[in-house]
Design an enzyme around this catalytic site. Structure first.
Site, PDB file in Angstrom:
ATOM      1  N   LYS A 141       0.790  -1.305   0.167  1.00  0.00           N
ATOM      2  CA  LYS A 141       0.003   0.147   0.067  1.00  0.00           C
ATOM      3  C   LYS A 141       0.914   1.370   0.168  1.00  0.00           C
ATOM      4  O   LYS A 141       2.261   1.130  -0.119  1.00  0.00           O
ATOM      5  CB  LYS A 141      -1.044  -0.018   1.232  1.00  0.00           C
ATOM      6  CG  LYS A 141      -2.035  -1.239   1.175  1.00  0.00           C
ATOM      7  CD  LYS A 141      -2.686  -1.586  -0.084  1.00  0.00           C
ATOM      8  CE  LYS A 141      -3.327  -2.885  -0.141  1.00  0.00           C
ATOM      9  NZ  LYS A 141      -4.139  -3.263   0.883  1.00  0.00           N
TER      10      LYS A 141
HETATM   11  C1  LIG Z   1      -5.066  -4.354   1.292  1.00  0.00           C
HETATM   12  C2  LIG Z   1      -6.336  -4.461   1.355  1.00  0.00           C
HETATM   13  C3  LIG Z   1      -7.438  -4.514   2.492  1.00  0.00           C
HETATM   14  C4  LIG Z   1      -6.667  -5.462   3.730  1.00  0.00           C
HETATM   15  O1  LIG Z   1      -5.820  -4.764   4.203  1.00  0.00           O
HETATM   16  P1  LIG Z   1      -4.872  -5.676   5.104  1.00  0.00           P
HETATM   17  O2  LIG Z   1      -3.808  -4.399   6.018  1.00  0.00           O
HETATM   18  O3  LIG Z   1      -3.737  -6.584   4.410  1.00  0.00           O
HETATM   19  O4  LIG Z   1      -5.655  -6.529   6.289  1.00  0.00           O
HETATM   20  C5  LIG Z   1      -8.715  -4.603   2.526  1.00  0.00           C
HETATM   21  N1  LIG Z   1      -9.220  -3.948   1.579  1.00  0.00           N
HETATM   22  C6  LIG Z   1      -8.679  -3.544   0.371  1.00  0.00           C
HETATM   23  C7  LIG Z   1      -9.474  -2.765  -0.743  1.00  0.00           C
HETATM   24  C8  LIG Z   1      -7.110  -3.855   0.422  1.00  0.00           C
HETATM   25  O5  LIG Z   1      -6.740  -3.450  -0.864  1.00  0.00           O
END
Ligand SMILES: *Cc1c(COP(=O)(O)O)cnc(C)c1O
Length: 363
Positions: free
Chosen positions: A168
């Protein structure tokens, strides 16, 4: 690393304050990942067995699973083929039908796909009219804005969630956060993050038995983030605007390079300034996708596909969903390729990606 704190300590509060300040939200609660953040946000909003929660099929599975953890019934609203976010028109139609059938949702989870905010003002109008709550899955969108407001300001929603997974925009290794302006929701999130346990006499039932005393007043979890992760998060927040600026620059270069290419690009709506977690191209025909994807991988380029529509996953098939249920998300998926996009991507490496895409398209 040299501080006295390992699990939740002072860095947590500083990281939360930094994110809340950057977003213009009143409260922030750091947790171990965004999936946990979505889970406790649903619970704090009172989502319970039998409730209905809707989201986009074009997302990571966690946006839908959080509702299932609460025993709620998950359903989807198909996407707009231009923005790739859930379609507000389709949402309006589905709500009108649900009202007639007496099956309105309690909660909608709009996902800001690739870092571009959903049209929250129009979604808010529908939420007010039909009486459901709004939880933004802003996992892709920290640093972006909508109508001049930072994503996470929660001006149109009850709460928003960010992910700090390494892929992210900023990272804490693993990590997530809920931001909200609702004090009641905030208090509930604090409890649910740490076993439902409180040391605050005001929240206790009956007597406070002494300085050692704590009470479990709700069924919570251990979803805490460590202080080490929060310290990393603090330093990442300082770099957030720089990361997003570079991502926007790279996306502008991609958009310019592909302006006349026989591929489809995600459209950007005027009221948004996306943070650009992903840059996606779509081949015009589904059968072109696999050869282009394979050619790019063979050229050493780390392409990917976001997302396999959630309702087509086997575990969602067991809930009764079928291929064909959300045709726009499925059509998009069959033509999509995510190109490399990260703040450290150099112009030279990006030029190589562009050259290989154009070459691949020529066949
Ligand atoms: C990455 C992601 C998640 C989950 O994130 P984590 O921190 O890995 O639990 C949830 N929703 C979206 C749209 C994502 O891209």
């Amino acid at each position: 690393m040299r501080s006295d704190w390992l699990t939740q300590g002072p860095a947590i509060a500083r990281f939360e304050a930094a994110v809340a300040a950057r977003c213009g939200a009143r409260y922030a609660v750091a947790v171990c990942n965004a999936t946990a953040a979505l889970h406790i946000a649903c619970l704090a909003m009172g989502i319970k067995p039998g409730d209905r929660v809707w989201t986009s099929p074009n997302t990571f599975v966690a946006s839908a699973n959080c509702a299932r953890y609460c025993g709620a019934v998950i359903d989807f609203v198909d996407i707009d083929p231009d923005t790739l976010n859930l379609s507000v028109d389709k949402l309006a139609k589905k709500l009108a039908e649900a009202e007639r059938a007496g099956r309105l949702p309690q909660l909608l989870i709009p996902v800001h796909f690739a870092g571009q905010s959903c049209d929250m003002a129009n979604i808010r109008q529908l939420a007010d009219r039909y009486g459901f709550r709004l939880l933004e899955d802003a996992s892709h969108a920290i640093g972006g804005s909508y109508r001049g407001l930072p994503v996470g300001a929660c001006s149109f929603s009850d709460a928003a969630v960010f992910s700090f997974h390494p892929v992210k925009i900023i990272t804490t290794g693993e990590g997530g956060m809920v931001v909200t302006n609702d004090e009641k929701l905030y208090r509930q999130l604090l409890l649910l993050r740490s076993h439902g346990i409180t040391r605050d006499p005001d929240l206790m039932e009956g007597e406070n038995e002494g300085a050692w005393y704590y009470q479990q007043v709700a069924l919570g979890f251990n979803y805490r983030m460590t202080d080490m992760q929060a310290a990393l998060g603090e330093s990442q927040m300082i770099r957030l605007d720089g990361f997003v600026a570079r991502r926007r620059e790279l996306v502008a270069r991609y958009q310019k390079a592909f302006a006349d290419a026989p591929i489809q690009l995600q459209s950007v709506i005027e009221s948004t300034d996306p943070a650009w977690h992903l840059f996606i191209i779509q081949t015009l025909r589904p059968e072109q996708r696999r050869p282009l994807f394979n050619a790019l991988r063979a050229a050493g380029i780390g392409v990917n596909v976001h997302y396999i529509p959630v309702h087509t996953q086997p575990d969602f098939g067991r809930l009764g969903f079928r291929r064909g249920d959300f045709p726009y998300a499925e059509d998009y998926y069959e033509r999509a390729i995510s190109l490399p996009l990260y703040a450290g991507l150099s112009d030279e490496d990006q030029d190589y990606v562009i050259e290989q895409v154009l070459k691949g398209l020529r066949g």
